[in-house]
Structure formats: C-alpha cells, structure tokens
Design a protein around this motif. Structure first.
Motif, PDB file in Angstrom:
ATOM      1  N   CYS A   1      10.150   6.417   2.407  1.00 38.16           N
ATOM      2  CA  CYS A   1      11.139   6.910   1.446  1.00 38.16           C
ATOM      3  C   CYS A   1      10.945   8.399   1.216  1.00 38.16           C
ATOM      4  O   CYS A   1       9.865   8.943   1.462  1.00 38.16           O
ATOM      5  CB  CYS A   1      11.006   6.168   0.114  1.00 38.16           C
ATOM      6  N   ASP A   2      11.984   9.046   0.703  1.00 42.97           N
ATOM      7  CA  ASP A   2      11.841  10.461   0.374  1.00 42.97           C
ATOM      8  C   ASP A   2      11.134  10.605  -0.964  1.00 42.97           C
ATOM      9  O   ASP A   2      10.726   9.616  -1.581  1.00 42.97           O
ATOM     10  CB  ASP A   2      13.199  11.170   0.405  1.00 42.97           C
ATOM     11  N   SER A   3      10.991  11.830  -1.435  1.00 43.45           N
ATOM     12  CA  SER A   3      10.227  12.083  -2.666  1.00 43.45           C
ATOM     13  C   SER A   3      10.901  11.499  -3.897  1.00 43.45           C
ATOM     14  O   SER A   3      10.267  11.334  -4.942  1.00 43.45           O
ATOM     15  CB  SER A   3      10.007  13.583  -2.857  1.00 43.45           C
ATOM     16  N   ASN A   4      12.194  11.165  -3.787  1.00 46.88           N
ATOM     17  CA  ASN A   4      12.924  10.532  -4.890  1.00 46.88           C
ATOM     18  C   ASN A   4      13.006   9.012  -4.720  1.00 46.88           C
ATOM     19  O   ASN A   4      13.786   8.354  -5.393  1.00 46.88           O
ATOM     20  CB  ASN A   4      14.336  11.112  -4.992  1.00 46.88           C
TER      21      ASN A   4
ATOM     22  N   ASP B   1       0.855  -1.182   0.000  1.00 50.61           N
ATOM     23  CA  ASP B   1       0.000   0.000   0.000  1.00 50.61           C
ATOM     24  C   ASP B   1       0.893   1.235   0.000  1.00 50.61           C
ATOM     25  O   ASP B   1       1.799   1.346   0.841  1.00 50.61           O
ATOM     26  CB  ASP B   1      -0.884  -0.026   1.250  1.00 50.61           C
ATOM     27  N   TYR B   2       0.651   2.171  -0.931  1.00 53.47           N
ATOM     28  CA  TYR B   2       1.473   3.376  -1.043  1.00 53.47           C
ATOM     29  C   TYR B   2       0.657   4.597  -0.616  1.00 53.47           C
ATOM     30  O   TYR B   2      -0.479   4.782  -1.044  1.00 53.47           O
ATOM     31  CB  TYR B   2       1.919   3.586  -2.496  1.00 53.47           C
ATOM     32  N   ILE B   3       1.267   5.429   0.224  1.00 49.75           N
ATOM     33  CA  ILE B   3       0.637   6.695   0.611  1.00 49.75           C
ATOM     34  C   ILE B   3       1.681   7.799   0.494  1.00 49.75           C
ATOM     35  O   ILE B   3       2.768   7.711   1.080  1.00 49.75           O
ATOM     36  CB  ILE B   3       0.091   6.656   2.049  1.00 49.75           C
ATOM     37  N   ALA B   4       1.347   8.839  -0.252  1.00 50.64           N
ATOM     38  CA  ALA B   4       2.247   9.988  -0.402  1.00 50.64           C
ATOM     39  C   ALA B   4       1.838  11.082   0.576  1.00 50.64           C
ATOM     40  O   ALA B   4       0.672  11.479   0.626  1.00 50.64           O
ATOM     41  CB  ALA B   4       2.206  10.511  -1.833  1.00 50.64           C
TER      42      ALA B   4
ATOM     43  N   VAL C   1       7.216  12.831   1.689  1.00 48.18           N
ATOM     44  CA  VAL C   1       7.724  11.461   1.816  1.00 48.18           C
ATOM     45  C   VAL C   1       6.678  10.481   1.294  1.00 48.18           C
ATOM     46  O   VAL C   1       5.521  10.846   1.078  1.00 48.18           O
ATOM     47  CB  VAL C   1       8.070  11.098   3.282  1.00 48.18           C
ATOM     48  N   ILE C   2       7.105   9.251   1.113  1.00 49.59           N
ATOM     49  CA  ILE C   2       6.212   8.181   0.659  1.00 49.59           C
ATOM     50  C   ILE C   2       6.265   7.048   1.674  1.00 49.59           C
ATOM     51  O   ILE C   2       7.354   6.602   2.053  1.00 49.59           O
ATOM     52  CB  ILE C   2       6.624   7.653  -0.726  1.00 49.59           C
ATOM     53  N   LEU C   3       5.107   6.607   2.116  1.00 47.08           N
ATOM     54  CA  LEU C   3       5.029   5.464   3.034  1.00 47.08           C
ATOM     55  C   LEU C   3       4.561   4.243   2.252  1.00 47.08           C
ATOM     56  O   LEU C   3       3.575   4.313   1.521  1.00 47.08           O
ATOM     57  CB  LEU C   3       4.077   5.773   4.188  1.00 47.08           C
ATOM     58  N   LYS C   4       5.257   3.131   2.422  1.00 49.75           N
ATOM     59  CA  LYS C   4       4.904   1.881   1.763  1.00 49.75           C
ATOM     60  C   LYS C   4       4.645   0.834   2.842  1.00 49.75           C
ATOM     61  O   LYS C   4       5.494   0.599   3.696  1.00 49.75           O
ATOM     62  CB  LYS C   4       6.034   1.407   0.847  1.00 49.75           C
ATOM     63  N   ALA C   5       3.482   0.236   2.804  1.00 50.58           N
ATOM     64  CA  ALA C   5       3.100  -0.715   3.841  1.00 50.58           C
ATOM     65  C   ALA C   5       2.828  -2.093   3.249  1.00 50.58           C
ATOM     66  O   ALA C   5       2.033  -2.233   2.317  1.00 50.58           O
ATOM     67  CB  ALA C   5       1.863  -0.217   4.571  1.00 50.58           C
ATOM     68  N   THR C   6       3.498  -3.099   3.777  1.00 52.71           N
ATOM     69  CA  THR C   6       3.165  -4.491   3.492  1.00 52.71           C
ATOM     70  C   THR C   6       2.552  -5.090   4.758  1.00 52.71           C
ATOM     71  O   THR C   6       2.386  -4.396   5.760  1.00 52.71           O
ATOM     72  CB  THR C   6       4.415  -5.292   3.081  1.00 52.71           C
ATOM     73  N   MET C   7       2.245  -6.361   4.748  1.00 52.62           N
ATOM     74  CA  MET C   7       1.652  -6.990   5.918  1.00 52.62           C
ATOM     75  C   MET C   7       2.618  -7.014   7.102  1.00 52.62           C
ATOM     76  O   MET C   7       2.195  -7.073   8.256  1.00 52.62           O
ATOM     77  CB  MET C   7       1.228  -8.423   5.591  1.00 52.62           C
TER      78      MET C   7
END
Length: 204
Positions: free
Chosen positions: A62-65, A19-22, A50-56
């Motif tokens: 991560c930063d914007s890059n 799941d990606y959330i910016a 920033v970007i948040l990536k969620a797995t189970m």
C-alpha cells in the motif's frame, strides 16, 4: 444483563496474523524485500514511501495513505527470488539495460571464458529470477570477483555453490575468499628454512 442486548455475533470468518513493514522509499529496482524474496511494485513508485503487509498467503503493498497498490501470492520456494508482475516493469526493461549495458549472452560468454563450472553457475543465476534482466547485477558482481584470480579456483568455487544449491553472489564470494585465504596460508607454511627467513615463531 445490560450488555447482552447490545452484543453482536462473532464473525464466521477467521483472523490472519499480519506482518507490517514500512519502507521509507521504494528502491531503484522497484522491489521490496520480505522473507528472502523480492516483491515488485510499479516502477513509478521509485523513491516513494510504501507499506508492505504480509500474511501466510499474501503480500499486500500500500502507499503511505494505506491505499492499495498491488498484491502478490507469498512465495516460499527458494527460486525465483524476484516475484515480479510484468506490468510493474519499465518499458523493455530499460532500467536493467541502462545499469548493466549488457544482456544475458554477454555474461554467458564471459563465464565460458573462465570454465564449464562457471558457465553452469551463471546459467543457474540467470534463471533464478522470473525475468532474466533482474539477475544481471548478480552475474556482473560474480564475474568481476574472478578478475585476476585463478580460473581453476573460480571454477571450483562455482562448482561448490552448485553442489550446495546456493547459487548467489554472497555465497560465491564467501567460498572464493575462503579458498584464497587457505591457499595463502598453505603457501606461507610451506616456505623453506633459511637464515634470512624469520618464520612465524619469530613474532610470538
């Protein structure tokens, strides 16, 4: 026939749904909300996208890059709500001290002046985060809701929150407001009959 020589074997690994959330900017408490938990990034990223990536199993930020900032094990237990790495925090929790100007004992003393149930409630709130300082805003909000209100009523509301295992500002506010509204409603319905009191039927 033509494609087969070019085909490669499938990976032995497995694919995880992600799941990606910016976030357009990191908030001033340097924690990002995901699935009712707050995950820390270094406080120096305040105000940056920033970007948040969620797995189970994992939370990756991560930063914007798309360069890795940090990772956390994903939390599923109700408490603590704040998942914080100590190295992400400002030196000596300066952020919380500047915002609140008080420590945990200050809120404990304030709660004890209201009653034992409120003391127990605030103690639970103070321990709901990995770092006590992160709960100061909630304690401050809860105790300010009690200003000018019956201590008995506030203690009953605190006791209900404890029984429901919902020791949060939002639940306490809702329960206290419901109790206050019921008290007002009961008082208005018990007014004595008098020729100068019109009563609720007059306005129908």
């Amino acid at each position: 026939m033509y494609d087969k020589p070019q085909m490669k074997s499938l990976s032995d690994g497995y694919f995880s749904q992600c799941d990606y959330i910016a976030f357009t900017k990191v908030p001033n408490n340097y924690h990002l909300l995901y699935d009712d938990h707050y995950y820390s990034v270094n406080y120096t990223y305040y105000g940056k996208p920033v970007i948040l990536k969620a797995t189970m199993s994992t939370i990756t930020i991560c930063d914007s890059n798309n360069r890795l900032i940090c990772t956390h094990d994903r939390a599923y237990k109700p408490f603590p709500k704040y998942i914080t790495k100590s190295e992400h925090m400002p030196p000596q929790h300066d952020f919380y001290k500047e915002v609140n100007g008080s420590d945990g004992n200050y809120y404990r003393r304030w709660a004890s002046a209201i009653g034992s149930s409120m003391s127990n409630f605030i103690e639970i709130v103070l321990h709901s985060s990995e770092h006590e300082e992160q709960s100061y805003n909630s304690c401050n909000g809860i105790l300010h809701l009690c200003d000018g209100k019956s201590k008995i009523l506030c203690n009953v509301a605190a006791h209900k929150c404890i029984d429901l295992k919902s020791c949060k500002y939002t639940y306490f506010k809702r329960i206290l407001n419901d109790m206050l509204n019921n008290e007002i409603s009961e008082a208005s319905e018990s007014l004595p009959d008098h020729k100068n009191i019109r009563g609720k039927d007059f306005y129908k």
